[in-house]
Motif scaffolding. Structure first.
Motif, PDB file in Angstrom:
ATOM      1  N   HIS A 155       8.811  64.105  74.295  1.00 54.37           N
ATOM      2  CA  HIS A 155       8.431  63.003  73.652  1.00 54.37           C
ATOM      3  C   HIS A 155       9.555  62.189  73.113  1.00 54.37           C
ATOM      4  O   HIS A 155       9.321  61.213  72.614  1.00 54.37           O
ATOM      5  CB  HIS A 155       7.607  63.757  71.993  1.00 54.37           C
ATOM      6  CG  HIS A 155       8.794  64.527  71.222  1.00 54.37           C
ATOM      7  ND1 HIS A 155       9.285  65.846  71.531  1.00 54.37           N
ATOM      8  CD2 HIS A 155       9.421  63.982  70.250  1.00 54.37           C
ATOM      9  CE1 HIS A 155       9.897  66.300  70.649  1.00 54.37           C
ATOM     10  NE2 HIS A 155      10.190  65.223  69.714  1.00 54.37           N
ATOM     11  N   GLU A 198      10.079  59.681  75.851  1.00 56.51           N
ATOM     12  CA  GLU A 198       8.883  58.844  75.735  1.00 56.51           C
ATOM     13  C   GLU A 198       9.173  57.764  74.692  1.00 56.51           C
ATOM     14  O   GLU A 198       8.838  56.548  74.820  1.00 56.51           O
ATOM     15  CB  GLU A 198       7.239  59.310  75.704  1.00 56.51           C
ATOM     16  CG  GLU A 198       6.819  60.173  76.720  1.00 56.51           C
ATOM     17  CD  GLU A 198       6.851  59.435  77.964  1.00 56.51           C
ATOM     18  OE1 GLU A 198       6.238  58.309  78.118  1.00 56.51           O
ATOM     19  OE2 GLU A 198       7.108  60.141  79.026  1.00 56.51           O
ATOM     20  N   HIS A 207       3.016  65.144  75.867  1.00 58.55           N
ATOM     21  CA  HIS A 207       3.483  63.848  76.380  1.00 58.55           C
ATOM     22  C   HIS A 207       3.426  63.233  77.677  1.00 58.55           C
ATOM     23  O   HIS A 207       2.943  62.320  77.802  1.00 58.55           O
ATOM     24  CB  HIS A 207       5.029  63.774  75.879  1.00 58.55           C
ATOM     25  CG  HIS A 207       5.016  64.052  74.518  1.00 58.55           C
ATOM     26  ND1 HIS A 207       5.233  65.236  73.738  1.00 58.55           N
ATOM     27  CD2 HIS A 207       4.904  62.989  73.262  1.00 58.55           C
ATOM     28  CE1 HIS A 207       5.569  65.056  72.583  1.00 58.55           C
ATOM     29  NE2 HIS A 207       5.467  63.808  72.120  1.00 58.55           N
ATOM     30  N   THR A 241       0.778  60.468  78.925  1.00 55.05           N
ATOM     31  CA  THR A 241       1.260  59.333  79.895  1.00 55.05           C
ATOM     32  C   THR A 241       0.327  59.041  81.081  1.00 55.05           C
ATOM     33  O   THR A 241       0.091  58.119  81.495  1.00 55.05           O
ATOM     34  CB  THR A 241       2.695  59.570  80.273  1.00 55.05           C
ATOM     35  OG1 THR A 241       3.513  59.709  79.002  1.00 55.05           O
ATOM     36  CG2 THR A 241       3.362  58.579  80.957  1.00 55.05           C
ATOM     37  N   GLN A 266       0.263  56.498  73.268  1.00 58.20           N
ATOM     38  CA  GLN A 266       0.662  57.074  71.542  1.00 58.20           C
ATOM     39  C   GLN A 266      -0.836  57.259  71.207  1.00 58.20           C
ATOM     40  O   GLN A 266      -0.885  58.356  70.302  1.00 58.20           O
ATOM     41  CB  GLN A 266       1.079  56.011  70.673  1.00 58.20           C
ATOM     42  CG  GLN A 266       2.790  55.782  71.033  1.00 58.20           C
ATOM     43  CD  GLN A 266       3.421  57.188  71.148  1.00 58.20           C
ATOM     44  OE1 GLN A 266       3.396  57.726  69.752  1.00 58.20           O
ATOM     45  NE2 GLN A 266       4.210  57.390  72.049  1.00 58.20           N
ATOM     46  N   LEU A 281      -1.893  60.657  72.603  1.00 58.72           N
ATOM     47  CA  LEU A 281      -0.961  61.729  72.154  1.00 58.72           C
ATOM     48  C   LEU A 281      -1.298  61.999  70.659  1.00 58.72           C
ATOM     49  O   LEU A 281      -1.318  63.217  70.250  1.00 58.72           O
ATOM     50  CB  LEU A 281       0.693  61.166  72.056  1.00 58.72           C
ATOM     51  CG  LEU A 281       1.475  62.063  72.089  1.00 58.72           C
ATOM     52  CD1 LEU A 281       1.619  63.318  72.825  1.00 58.72           C
ATOM     53  CD2 LEU A 281       2.859  61.496  72.095  1.00 58.72           C
TER      54      LEU A 281
END
Length: 822
Positions: A338, A341, A757, A761, A795, A798
């Motif tokens: 994370h 990212e 994460h 993605t 995001q 996530l």
């Protein structure tokens, strides 16, 4: 001796410079003294009390080493008088000429340092915070002309001493065992040292004095009377050291070794070293006989950069640990996904800001500030993303660990070192002056000048490709014996390489024919790499937990992704040659703006490209059959597969599965059970990507973008839950089903290396994409589409993946409380 080493060891720990890549000089603290413009100013705020205490510690350590140095010079001078006395007799050991050549300027150097020591010693022993001794260092520096003469004669002195030793047994005996007095408080009264070793000491000393001056300045307040004097002494000393380097290495193409052979630079580059459990960016230089690890020193404006040597290993002493030894080494802990990212998100946002500033013809200062921030984030990403260990060992002691982002680089470094080790190499120890000269040459010889981050690129350089690269790996030829063979594909992203696809293993062959197609997502990529491996079948050597790749690289190659060549609708076939092996492959590219287009299906049957509500109604199911079956199969046999959902499946397998699901073939379960698990994962991703509109809908896309940007946690929670309620039921139920599956996959992260994460993605941009109208009005280029939207899409997914379990019934029950239109 022990006290001196203890003091120096403590100093080294306290005073070691930090790595220099992140901060500009001015950020360290700007002094207010009139001398602030000096090029040798160490711009650090000195706390008066602590600074002066450190000053005393620096001087005490230096004084102890100065005493040892004077004893060494005395030991060198001791045989000079009797040798001179015998020179005029009928049986001279050496001639006057030989004596003067070998001991040239030693007496003068001794007298200079004896006077310096005698004046400095009482000042340190009767310490007073206001003590001044800058004039002593200034005087010492002003007498460096004597050292210049010594250096100019040094090589001849050594050669003369060696010849005299060979021709005269008596002199050989003298030169092999000179007795050096120990320090006053030392238990050892004498130590034996060779004349050759003692002749190194004077040049050693200039380097040491320069370092001490640097440390003294660091801990001397700018308003102290010593400050300008120490600055002057440092300026003279550094100029002297530079002049030595220039004299010894005027050609700037190679460095001469002590034996007079030419030492050439073979390879250099930036690598991440793990040192004392922290990551450091180092510049590593491979010469024909030595590997040198350096860091770039911070220098003042106008001065060229210099390197500090952290360590070196003669190639004769360098060995690579066996897989068993590597397994016993400390584990490499990957940096949290994370955080990586977050860095990528910041970099992408900063890229967008820079583009906007340029488009609006913003101020140069604002753009430079943004570029600097971007560099800092890119540097951190570069430092923390590599996970593949590259271990090297000095057979005489220490081991070192580098982390690389790709097995490609590890193989390159290993092969280059092993090739040099085939020559007849001798072990050696570099003296301080030799090391100083070698390290000084690194700046001129280096071939890699910039840290590999995009902020170091010129504005007119290609930004790389954004979109999808379709690659078919056809076949390979040139293997000398049958083996189990496979290929991996890598592309660059954010300055480092990422493995994106892997062919199946073709067993027991010299001519593998894979004919497998992959779809690889590009994020500003400029290069494609193909690596060919022989599969290791010895299960005892497999060490997945340590990111160690034990399969043997048979060949590797790289090609540039030239936009003009790649951006055509037709396939482009090429061959990569690697170590006598030829791999044939084809590729074509689809830009991101093209891949965003969703074309509604005109078919009345099938599931791909058909609205999810139509499919679930037809099947009388809550979640499409294709989604349920793919998820079930992944959970049954793919949940521990490294890189599941990230590693591309074979495109031909995916197309075959697509046809089976579209035809509603009775043998679906049989086909699934035989299919490679990455192809099944790829089919699931393709299904969501080919929906006429994304699973989270075009209508709600702008609201999801606004909701994820909210700062207040309560407001964000209300908004994000309300948006889910606003989805059509088939979309919502399918999304919640997928969400729980991805959470189960992430629970196996220690084995499959897929965190929440990573999964966000992979799936975020597939489930949540702007409509064509939205993307045209909102963004200007393919690169901007990546930078602005994709990170936000990641995001959003996530957020839901990190959220406690979301129940469909619970969500719908709360609908009554939220009647606001989206």
């Amino acid at each position: 001796m022990e006290e001196e080493e203890e003091a120096i060891g403590l100093l080294d720990k306290v005073l070691e410079d930090e790595d220099v890549f992140l901060l500009e000089e001015c950020e360290l603290g700007t002094p207010t003294s009139p001398a602030a413009g000096s090029p040798f100013l160490v711009a650090v705020k000195v706390e008066a009390g602590k600074g002066l205490e450190m000053r005393k510690l620096v001087l005490s350590g230096f004084l102890a080493s100065e005493e040892i140095y004077i004893n060494q010079l005395e030991a060198l001078l001791l045989p000079m008088k009797p040798l001179k006395a015998t020179a005029t007799t009928s049986q001279p050991v050496l001639t006057i000429q030989q004596i003067e050549t070998i001991f040239y300027k030693i007496q003068d150097i001794y007298e200079i340092h004896k006077e310096f020591y005698d004046n400095l010693c009482p000042k340190v022993q009767q310490w007073d915070s206001q003590v001044t001794m800058g004039h002593l260092f200034q005087k010492l520096a002003s007498q460096l002309g004597v050292y210049k003469a010594f250096v100019d004669n040094y090589k001849v002195a050594l050669e003369t001493a060696e010849k005299c030793s060979q021709s005269n047994h008596q002199f050989q005996k003298i030169s092999e065992e000179l007795k050096v007095k120990g320090p006053k408080d030392s238990k050892d009264s004498h130590t034996s040292v060779t004349m050759e070793a003692l002749l190194y000491k004077p040049i050693d000393r200039v380097t040491r004095s320069t370092l001490v001056l640097h440390d003294l300045l660091k801990h001397t307040p700018a308003d102290h009377p010593d400050y300008p004097l120490l600055q002057d002494a440092l300026r003279i000393s550094q100029n002297f050291l530079s002049s030595i380097n220039e004299d010894i290495d005027p050609r700037r193409t190679a460095v001469t070794t002590p034996k007079g052979e030419t030492r050439q630079l073979v390879k250099d580059g930036f690598l991440v070293e793990v040192s004392e459990s922290s990551r450091k960016l180092r510049h590593v230089f491979l010469f024909t006989d030595v590997l040198l690890c350096a860091k770039l020193k911070k220098t003042s404006a106008g001065k060229h950069q210099q390197y500090d040597c952290k360590w070196y290993i003669p190639l004769a002493d360098l060995v690579f640990p066996s897989p068993e030894e590597s397994e016993a080494s400390p584990q490499v802990h990957p940096f949290p996904d994370h955080e990586l990212e977050d860095m990528k998100m910041k970099i992408s946002a900063l890229k967008s800001e820079i583009q906007k500033e340029k488009a609006n013809k913003g101020q140069g200062r604002a753009i430079e500030r943004l570029k600097k921030k971007m560099f800092e984030n890119e540097f951190l990403l570069l430092l923390n993303s590599p996970t593949i260990p590259f271990r090297i060992h000095n057979r005489n002691g220490k081991s070192y660990l580098f982390l690389l982002s790709s097995d490609y680089e590890r193989s390159e470094w290993r092969e280059a070192i092993q090739k040099l080790q085939k020559k007849d190499l001798q072990a050696f120890v570099l003296s301080s002056v030799e090391l100083q000269v070698l390290t000084g040459s690194c700046f001129k010889l280096r071939t890699v000048h910039n840290i590999p981050v995009t902020s170091n690129k010129d504005d007119d350089e290609s930004p790389g490709l954004y979109g999808f690269l379709h690659v078919i790996v056809h076949s390979a030829k040139g293997f000398k014996q049958s083996a189990n063979l496979y290929c991996t594909l890598e592309v660059d992203s954010f300055g480092y390489f990422v493995s994106k696809a892997k062919t199946r293993v073709f067993r027991d062959t010299t001519e593998p024919k894979w004919d497998e197609e992959f779809e690889i997502e590009l994020e500003g990529s400029q290069s494609l790499r193909i690596l060919c491996y022989e599969k290791c079948c010895d299960k005892t050597k497999v060490n997945k937990d340590n990111n160690e790749i034990v399969d043997k690289i048979m060949g590797k190659g790289q090609i540039q992704l030239d936009p003009q060549t790649v951006e055509t609708k037709n396939w482009h076939t090429d061959v990569i040659e690697m170590n006598g092996i030829k791999v044939e492959f084809s590729m074509k590219f689809t830009s991101r703006d093209m891949s965003l287009k969703r074309t509604p299906s005109k078919k009345q049957t099938g599931v791909f490209g058909v609205k999810i509500s139509v499919v679930t109604k037809r099947e009388r199911s809550k979640v499409p059959y294709i989604v349920r079956q793919c998820v079930e199969e992944v959970e049954k046999r793919g949940i521990e597969e490294v890189g599941i959902y990230r590693i591309s499946g074979v495109a031909t397998d995916i197309q075959a599965l697509k046809a089976v699901f579209d035809a509603n073939n009775k043998d679906i379960l049989l086909v699934l059970s035989d299919m490679d698990i990455n192809a099944i994962a790829g089919t699931l991703k393709l299904y969501f990507r080919e929906l006429p509109e994304p699973l989270l809908t075009d209508r709600l896309y702008p609201a999801f973008m606004e909701g994820i940007a909210l700062s207040d946690p309560a407001a964000k929670e209300n908004c994000m839950m309300h948006l889910l309620r606003s989805l059509p039921d088939p979309n919502l139920i399918t999304f919640l089903f997928l969400l729980e599956h991805l959470k189960r996959v992430a629970e196996k992260e220690p084995i499959n290396k897929m965190s929440l994460h990573n999964l966000a993605t992979v799936f975020g941009p597939t489930l949540l994409r702007p409509s064509e109208v939205e993307s045209k009005t909102h963004l200007t280029s393919a690169a901007d589409i990546w930078s602005h939207d994709v990170m936000a899409q990641v995001q959003v997914l996530l957020y839901y993946l990190q959220h406690p379990p979301i129940s469909f019934a619970e969500l719908k029950r709360n609908t009554l409380y939220f009647s606001t239109d989206v």
